[in-house]
Scaffold this active site. Structure first.
Site: not given
Ligand code: UD1
Ligand code: CA
Length: 539
Positions: A24, A29, A89, A160, A199, A257, A407, A416
């Site tokens: 979400a 960035r 969210q 983190g 993390n 990010n 051919n 067309n």
């Protein structure tokens, strides 16, 4: 053991497992109008990679939390199937808040009460299923409340940091459960910022622990957000076990990010895809310049020259040769097809033993039947070219059905479009169309017919007919020489005797002077609905 896409996996879901994907976020960035998780990596929206993992592991369903550009993200993830539910969210208040939005998805029927959850960031497309399975195995073996995936990076900025009880210990292999907390980059002290273990954003969390813990999150931090990562500290405070698995292949932990990270991930995914096809028996003359999207399939003994691009859901058969500069998107290419340099093929089907190029442009809706040949500077659209038929030079064939053994002469054009509508052209089996012919649609050329060079065909042609539709040739002998002399002020040579036509191909002055006669015969021809030239040629 290494973590890689080549690992043999047991393709079964894990009992009692629910998966939550966070997708979400704003992705500020990226500086983009497109939601971050929809940016393509290897030709697929990046969220699809973790969604693949989620779908193959989850027995109790997958929740994707959407928000920023939710409608677009929803469309992409819901297309995957029934096991995917979307949670919204509406305000992006942080990753902890995002996960909380998935609670209703798992509190509906009794079949959706996971004993544990895998939680994935939507922006980590390099993660592999093998790694998540390993993380789950560790979680179960250690009876942990939270198990997280970590990586040690040279440059940990932005991530983190994983804070351990004794920071120097884990590097020597001290017990993993020494993890104390995760501190976000923006909240980290100088000392914490120096930590290089990060993390990854991939977690296993106990089913009873997760949502009650999220209910108590406190957004008083540098970003004013509800951090999912705070549940680590909570578990430690409650005396629960927190486990951590460290990635050996740090590529897997790359969270996207920025565009720089997007480009990095693209490079890794491309390399993995190439390796997979090299292992499967495909030759690449220059792997580094060979561009293959994630969903492409390629048969063995196929050879790809440098700078080939295979995109979308393209399926290439066996023993196909694709030369440089070709770009093939969403096509099915049969066995033993040869594609010469610089062809652009889109949403088309090319059956086995066809020969294309160089410089062929197939727009959507082309079917080239077996052994057909399409050559230099030929453009086709919504056209079927029958078995063994040839269109070798400089043509446009659109909205046409062309039989087998036909051919199509150099420079043939299907007219067309009349400015308002598109019309169809049908060319029967075994037709010979000479050079520079215009087929003005709607028009049908019956099987076995011959259309002479330079004809503009406006009426249907019966089978086995000859059509000649062009202005008779005028030849004036000596005319050019006399003109040159006149231009340079010289006395022009005398005009030659007017000669009678010597061949069917030549019409001299004599013939032109009998214009009146010709025009009456033309009128007669019109009455009988037959072109004058066609009649006169038959005599
Ligand atoms: C997050 C982790 C960080 C970790 C990093 C790994 C937190 C607080 N931090 O930081 O420890 O090192 O990932 O890449 O979790 N999202 C939502 N709703 C929100 C906010 C985010 O759905 O309100 C989604 C994003 O779409 C994204 C994921 O959560 O897919 C991660 O969000 P992002 O803002 O990239 O978190 P990071 O700052 O990278
Ligand atoms: Ca991130």
């Amino acid at each position: 053991m290494t973590h890689s896409s080549q690992d043999k996996l047991v393709p079964s879901s894990i009992p009692g497992l629910g998966v939550i994907i966070m997708a979400a976020g704003l992705g500020k960035r990226m500086k983009s109008a497109l939601a971050k998780v929809l940016h393509p990596v290897g030709g697929r929206p990046m969220v699809m990679y973790v969604l693949d993992i989620a779908c193959s592991l989850a027995e109790q369903g997958v929740a994707v939390v959407v928000g920023h550009q939710g409608a677009e993200v929803r469309k992409v993830v819901e297309a995957v199937g029934d096991q995917v539910a979307v949670a919204e969210q509406t305000k992006q208040l942080g990753t902890g808040h995002a996960v909380l939005q998935a609670r209703p998805v798992f509190s509906g029927g009794s079949h959706r009460k996971p004993s544990r959850y895998v939680i994935l960031n939507g922006d980590t497309p390099l993660l592999t299923e093998a790694t998540v399975r390993e993380l789950l195995a560790m979680h179960d073996a250690q009876g942990a409340a939270v198990t997280l995936l970590t990586a040690v990076l040279d440059d940990a900025s932005g991530y983190g940091r994983v804070i351990r009880r004794r920071r120097d210990e884990w590097l020597q292999g001290a017990a993993d459960n020494a993890v104390q907390s995760i501190v976000e980059d923006k909240d980290a002290s100088e000392a914490e910022r120096a930590v290089r273990e990060i993390n990854v954003g991939t977690y296993v969390v106990d089913g009873e622990f997760l949502f009650p813990a999220l209910d108590t999150l406190d957004p008083r931090n540098a970003q004013g957000e509800y951090y999912l990562t705070d549940i680590v500290q909570m578990a430690v405070q409650q005396g629960r076990t927190v486990s951590a698995l460290r990635l050996r292949d740090i590529d897997e932990g790359l969270g996207i990010n920025s565009r720089v990270q997007l480009a990095e991930a693209e490079g890794v995914i491309r390399r993995r895809i190439r390796e997979r096809w090299l292992e499967a028996g495909v030759t690449m003359r220059d792997p580094a310049s060979t561009w293959i999207d994630a969903e492409v399939t390629i048969g063995r003994d196929t050879v790809l020259y440098p700078n080939v691009t295979l995109e979308g859901r393209t399926a290439i058969g066996e023993s196909v040769v694709v030369h440089s500069g070709a770009r093939i998107t969403d096509c099915a290419i049969g066995d033993r097809v040869e594609i010469l340099d610089h062809c652009i093929l889109r949403e088309s089907q090319v059956e086995e033993d066809c020969h294309l190029g160089p410089f062929v442009h197939l727009r959507p809706g082309v079917i080239a039947r077996r052994k057909a040949k399409v050559g230099n500077f030929v453009e086709m659209k919504k056209t079927e070219l029958g078995e063994g038929s040839k269109a070798n030079h400089l043509s446009y064939l659109g909205d046409a059905t062309i039989g087998s053994g036909v051919n199509i002469g150099a420079g043939t054009i299907t007219c067309n479009y009349d400015g308002y509508k598109k019309f169809h052209t049908v060319v029967g089996d075994g037709v010979f169309i000479g050079s520079d012919v215009q087929l003005v649609a709607p028009v049908t050329v019956g099987q076995g017919s011959i259309i002479a060079a330079g004809a503009t065909v406006t009426q249907d042609v019966p089978k086995d007919a000859l059509v000649i539709a062009r202005v008779p040739q005028v030849t004036r002998e000596g005319w050019a020489a006399r003109r040159r002399a006149l231009q340079s002020g010289q006395v022009p040579p005398p005009a030659p005797e007017v000669k009678a036509a010597t061949s069917a191909k030549t019409v001299t002055r004599a013939k032109i002077s009998t214009r009146a006669k010709a025009s009456t015969s033309a009128k007669r021809a019109v009455k009988k609905k037959q072109p004058a030239v066609q009649r006169s040629k038959r005599r």
